[in-house]
Design a protein around this motif. Structure first.
Motif, mmCIF file in Angstrom:
data_model
loop_
_atom_site.group_PDB
_atom_site.id
_atom_site.type_symbol
_atom_site.label_atom_id
_atom_site.label_comp_id
_atom_site.label_asym_id
_atom_site.label_seq_id
_atom_site.Cartn_x
_atom_site.Cartn_y
_atom_site.Cartn_z
ATOM 1 N N ASN A 34 -30.128 2.349 -31.061
ATOM 2 C CA ASN A 34 -31.471 1.878 -31.407
ATOM 3 C C ASN A 34 -31.406 1.240 -32.794
ATOM 4 O OD1 ASN A 34 -34.226 1.455 -31.555
ATOM 5 N ND2 ASN A 34 -34.625 3.534 -32.314
ATOM 6 N N GLU A 41 -28.010 8.972 -29.947
ATOM 7 C CA GLU A 41 -29.041 8.129 -29.332
ATOM 8 C C GLU A 41 -30.227 7.906 -30.260
ATOM 9 O OE1 GLU A 41 -29.219 6.379 -26.708
ATOM 10 O OE2 GLU A 41 -27.665 7.072 -25.339
ATOM 11 N N GLU A 61 -19.202 1.872 -25.923
ATOM 12 C CA GLU A 61 -18.453 2.710 -24.993
ATOM 13 C C GLU A 61 -17.428 3.551 -25.750
ATOM 14 O OE1 GLU A 61 -17.181 1.208 -20.969
ATOM 15 O OE2 GLU A 61 -15.197 1.425 -21.893
ATOM 16 N N LYS A 65 -21.311 6.316 -22.857
ATOM 17 C CA LYS A 65 -21.912 5.106 -23.406
ATOM 18 C C LYS A 65 -23.188 5.445 -24.162
ATOM 19 C CE LYS A 65 -20.111 2.087 -19.770
ATOM 20 N NZ LYS A 65 -20.439 1.086 -18.726
ATOM 21 N N SER A 96 -26.823 -3.133 -35.928
ATOM 22 C CA SER A 96 -26.136 -3.806 -34.826
ATOM 23 C C SER A 96 -25.575 -5.158 -35.254
ATOM 24 C CB SER A 96 -27.074 -3.984 -33.634
ATOM 25 O OG SER A 96 -28.074 -4.943 -33.921
ATOM 26 N N SER A 154 -22.383 -6.286 -27.785
ATOM 27 C CA SER A 154 -23.371 -5.602 -26.950
ATOM 28 C C SER A 154 -23.940 -4.394 -27.688
ATOM 29 C CB SER A 154 -22.714 -5.147 -25.649
ATOM 30 O OG SER A 154 -23.568 -4.288 -24.928
ATOM 31 N N ASP A 155 -25.210 -4.107 -27.461
ATOM 32 C CA ASP A 155 -25.833 -2.930 -28.077
ATOM 33 C C ASP A 155 -25.306 -1.624 -27.484
ATOM 34 O OD1 ASP A 155 -27.384 -4.471 -29.759
ATOM 35 O OD2 ASP A 155 -29.096 -4.530 -28.397
ATOM 36 N N THR A 156 -24.704 -1.692 -26.312
ATOM 37 C CA THR A 156 -24.155 -0.502 -25.666
ATOM 38 C C THR A 156 -22.715 -0.281 -26.121
ATOM 39 O OG1 THR A 156 -25.559 -0.801 -23.721
ATOM 40 C CG2 THR A 156 -23.625 0.609 -23.475
ATOM 41 N N ALA A 163 -26.505 3.501 -26.104
ATOM 42 C CA ALA A 163 -27.272 2.300 -26.431
ATOM 43 C C ALA A 163 -27.950 2.537 -27.775
ATOM 44 C CB ALA A 163 -28.304 2.008 -25.345
#
Length: 287
Positions: free
Chosen positions: A208, A179, A194, A204, A185, A190-192, A206
């Protein structure tokens, strides 16, 4: 008559002209000549739209039957043809420019020298109709669409970082440990992220991201610069892993593979060159 039917199908002279490859004025002239020949008005024309007259509706139904019969004949001729002939314009994600799928396309071109194959590489979404492509290769999870489609395979993905960047951080044991890592990115993703554990459990993260790019090759390059962690297609990540420039993170956790799809407009009911090309890719492509 076929041009008249295309105008009805497309909803305007301009759209029909674009799909056929003729000037809008020529399309309009052709329909007018047909009306003069028949002695009947087929279309009501306004500045905003066209609509069928009563005579036009009756005639259109018969023209569609005629076109279907002609296309059946073309199917039969194509089945007898030993050598495909024509031109194909194909959009391919830029990051697949050195993939096995491109190798398969090259083999198609080698086997069929009378097919002119134009390949356009971009990681940005393209519109098949507006941008004039016969076929689009899409990677990801296919959304519902009115287009025809066929799955060609899958791309495995893995989580990597530059070796020096990984050495500066404690080794992660769980996706949650990432995290607070720096992420690079990808704009089309998607930034998330899985992750799937061996027991099927899902976690999951997200990421930074300080840096975002819209090109996968740029992801690869910036990861080599030790700017952070990212997700790459397996075949691209392997380059850095073999050289020792990359470290694979969380190897016990899996990322969902990306589907590879051929997508094309159903503008022809017959067994055309696009369908022949898609079948070749599906039967010869190796993941």
């Amino acid at each position: 008559m076929a041009i008249f039917a295309r105008v009805v199908d497309e909803g305007s002279f301009r759209a029909a002209a674009k799909s056929i490859g003729l000037a809008p004025s020529r399309i309009s002239e052709t329909v007018t000549e047909l009306e003069n020949f028949l002695g009947a008005t087929l279309l009501y024309r306004t500045t905003r739209k066209i609509t069928l007259t009563n005579e036009g509706r009756v005639f259109y139904a018969r023209v569609v039957d005629m076109i279907r019969s002609a296309e059946t004949g073309l199917n039969e001729l194509n089945a007898l043809s030993l050598e495909p002939v024509g031109a194909l314009r194909v959009s391919v994600p830029a990051f697949m420019s050195s993939s096995e799928l491109l190798t398969t396309m090259g083999e198609f071109a080698r086997q069929h020298p009378h097919v002119a194959l134009s390949l356009s590489f971009t990681d940005h979404p393209v519109d098949l109709i507006d941008d004039g492509f016969d076929l689009n290769i899409r990677v990801g999870w296919l959304e519902d669409s009115s287009m025809m489609s066929r799955k060609l395979g899958e791309i495995d993905r893995c989580l990597v970082s530059g070796a020096d960047y990984a050495a500066s951080r404690p080794e992660p044991k769980h996706p949650g440990d990432l995290e607070n890592w720096d992420w690079i990115s990808y704009a089309q993703r998607s930034d998330t992220i899985e992750f799937i554990a061996q027991n099927g459990r899902i976690a999951k993260v997200a990421g930074n991201a300080q840096v975002q790019v819209d090109n996968v090759d740029a992801l690869h390059h910036l990861t080599q610069q030790n700017l952070g962690v990212t997700v790459l297609p397996q075949y691209l990540a392997e380059r850095g892993l073999r050289s020792g420039n990359f470290v694979r993170l969380l190897p016990d956790w899996q990322l969902r593979p990306l589907g590879i799809y051929a997508v094309w407009p159903d503008q022809s009911r017959r067994e055309n060159l696009t369908v022949h090309f898609v079948r070749f890719l599906a039967e010869n492509h190796q993941n």
